[in-house]
Design a protein around this motif. Sequence first.
Motif, PDB file in Angstrom:
ATOM      1  N   ALA A   1      38.535  45.851  41.092  1.00  0.00           N
ATOM      2  CA  ALA A   1      38.302  47.296  41.137  1.00  0.00           C
ATOM      3  C   ALA A   1      36.842  47.645  41.387  1.00  0.00           C
ATOM      4  CB  ALA A   1      38.776  47.940  39.831  1.00  0.00           C
TER       5      ALA A   1
ATOM      6  N   VAL B   1      48.177  46.552  41.023  1.00  0.00           N
ATOM      7  CA  VAL B   1      47.520  46.701  39.725  1.00  0.00           C
ATOM      8  C   VAL B   1      48.558  47.087  38.667  1.00  0.00           C
ATOM      9  CG1 VAL B   1      45.814  48.015  38.424  1.00  0.00           C
ATOM     10  CG2 VAL B   1      45.327  47.317  40.785  1.00  0.00           C
TER      11      VAL B   1
ATOM     12  N   SER C   1      44.397  47.895  33.424  1.00  0.00           N
ATOM     13  CA  SER C   1      42.977  47.973  33.751  1.00  0.00           C
ATOM     14  C   SER C   1      42.391  46.634  34.152  1.00  0.00           C
ATOM     15  CB  SER C   1      42.201  48.525  32.551  1.00  0.00           C
ATOM     16  OG  SER C   1      42.354  47.664  31.423  1.00  0.00           O
TER      17      SER C   1
ATOM     18  N   GLU D   1      33.321  48.756  42.865  1.00  0.00           N
ATOM     19  CA  GLU D   1      32.908  49.794  43.803  1.00  0.00           C
ATOM     20  C   GLU D   1      31.422  49.652  44.077  1.00  0.00           C
ATOM     21  OE1 GLU D   1      34.521  51.873  45.564  1.00  0.00           O
ATOM     22  OE2 GLU D   1      36.519  51.587  44.686  1.00  0.00           O
TER      23      GLU D   1
ATOM     24  N   GLN E   1      34.999  41.256  44.625  1.00  0.00           N
ATOM     25  CA  GLN E   1      36.448  41.090  44.546  1.00  0.00           C
ATOM     26  C   GLN E   1      36.853  39.625  44.632  1.00  0.00           C
ATOM     27  OE1 GLN E   1      37.845  43.716  47.669  1.00  0.00           O
ATOM     28  NE2 GLN E   1      38.235  45.367  46.206  1.00  0.00           N
TER      29      GLN E   1
END
Length: 708
Positions: A280, A368, A371, A282, A274
């Motif tokens: 986003a 956000v 995308s 993970e 990040q």
Amino acid sequence: MAHHRARRGGRNLPGNALLPDPFPMIRLSQLAGLFLCLWLAAPAFGQAAAPARVVSLDGITLELHGVSDAMEEPARLLLEKQIGLAGDKTVSPPLADDLAFFLQAKYLQTGYEEVNVEWRLEAGKAVLDVTEGRKRFVGKVTFEGVEASRNPELQPYLVRQTKEREGRKPKRLPFVEADIQAGAGLVVRRLQADGYLDAAAEAPVFTRDAKGDSVDILLVLKPGPQTLFGEVRLAGDLSKFKEDVGKKAANLSGKPFNEVNLETLRKELKGNLQSLGWYAAEVTSSITPGHHYSGGTVPVVLTVLPGELFHVTEVRLNKGLSNGAQRVARSVFLTATQQRYAPETLDLLHRRALDTGIFDRLDVEPAVLSSNTMALQITGQEAKPKTLGFFGGYETFRGPFLGAEARHVNFMDTGDSLGVRAEASTVGLDGSLQWTDPAIFGSRNALAVSLNAETFSFREYERRTVALRNTLTRRITRRVTAELFQNTSLSAAESTMLTLEELGPPDYSIISGGARLTLDFRDNPLNPRRGWLAGIAVETGVDKGDADFRFVRTDINASWYHPFNEKWRMAVAARSSSFNSSEPVTEVPIEQRLFNGGATTVRSFSEREMGPESRRGSTPLGGLSTTVLNAEFSYTIIPNLEVAGFVDAGSVNEEASLFSPGDLRYAIGMGIRYQLPIGPLRIDYGYNPDRKEGEKAGALHLTFGFAF
């Protein structure tokens, strides 16, 4: 007169043991034996009856009986606090019962496990009768079921609650049974963190010394089998990382298994991505949360899914902010737009916005939009716009001083600030007016314009100065700051004792400009314990008055701070300044010259007293170059109080480019520092080991702030 015991009845007190049942069944023979024991024990305690003590607050009067000297202040502070919280204006049975209850709880927290507090109302006041009993302390602590070598490691967990409540490190910890019960749970969690996932403990066993005041503690532990990390590897797209994160994962292999360490690594990997703009991202684990593992090894696979690279496209401001606050926030955070999302950059901008003084609180939340795009949502609370403060104190050089400062942030809803400051001391008067625009022309730069008027009287001369200073500052990174400055000053100096060569030109008008670069990697600018600080400043100027000289001044500084442990730390520093002038030192105004000696340089000399002096008096004349070297070792006696030993060295030379190790003068000394929110109050004495004729043996300094 009716006596009432504090509410006990098995009620749990926060952080304390259950209070004993109020009326145990006692046979007549047992009662007689009890009185006999108390009669025999009384000489051993050797204490006279404690005098009655009175507590009065908000019209409520309490009379305390049986409170010892050691417990007088804690009891008084507790009761005053509880009276204030209750808000009652008259004494009542519920209030008296509550106060007795909280007082008994305080005693239990302090180690008086046999305490009894009764209350009664008498002539409009509440009377609390306290039977303290014996105060107990933690004695020998023994752990069974683990290696004896682990006892020093586990004991702090067992007594943590008591130590935290005590606030400082006492010679003996009071015994609080409930704290030990809670500490046993911390010990078990510590074992679980070491991979003993089935660890458990039996109830602590307490052995009270019948003749003394200590309580020995035995805690039987049942660790069970140890579980270790097996192979820990990463899968997925690792190309986005700037470092070899596989090594971090591999380092867990063979270590004690616990989900906390695994989650820490997972969050670190996600945060790393990040910070590089993969908002986003993970990171998933092959371990099932909550699944019970017992013994053996546990292999782990962490799968990395970076997702899209995010960019900041807009800044959204809370409509509740004033126009000036919105202007500053927008100017500060617009620099983050059209760039990849970078938390480190946002942290820097957040600090810069808070430094303006406009905001009490400022929250920055990513929102956000698509995308790969986001907005920065800015909310917060503005600070009080107008402040007025007074200050005063005493320093060895300035003597007693007194001053006032007023500030108006977000002046006329522009986002700018206006400040006025005035100070008086034994060396003169100083006043200033400063205007600051924290985001000049909507840029990342802050502009400050200050007008200053000063009178200064020292030894055999006086000086009066009016100066205008303009400073443009840019915080390049969280650690690096750049500054451009321009000064214009008009000064007049006079003396009936100094010759014209010693005083220098009496009237001078200097126009100068320069730049400064500061690298600050300290952990705390007010109380540094670790890190380093370095800076360089260059200033060039010309005199437009009678002196008609040109100069280039250079200042270089570096300091390093290092803790050896929680108690010991050291600091070293080096500084060098030079004033390259077109004229000799006698043609340079005395206040433009460089001086050494004092509370922040070589501490065996009083302020400015190192170097040449006037022929007919004792006024320091300064020079055109100085060098200062410092080393200091400090030890924390108790929280906020330190003792320090130091060695200083320094020189003053009449020529800017002249330096010889043989010119160094020295100081050896000791000092005391007391930490305050604004920095330390410091007392130092420096001894002069190489005294010359006419010099003092040393100097005492009382001042605020660190020496370097």
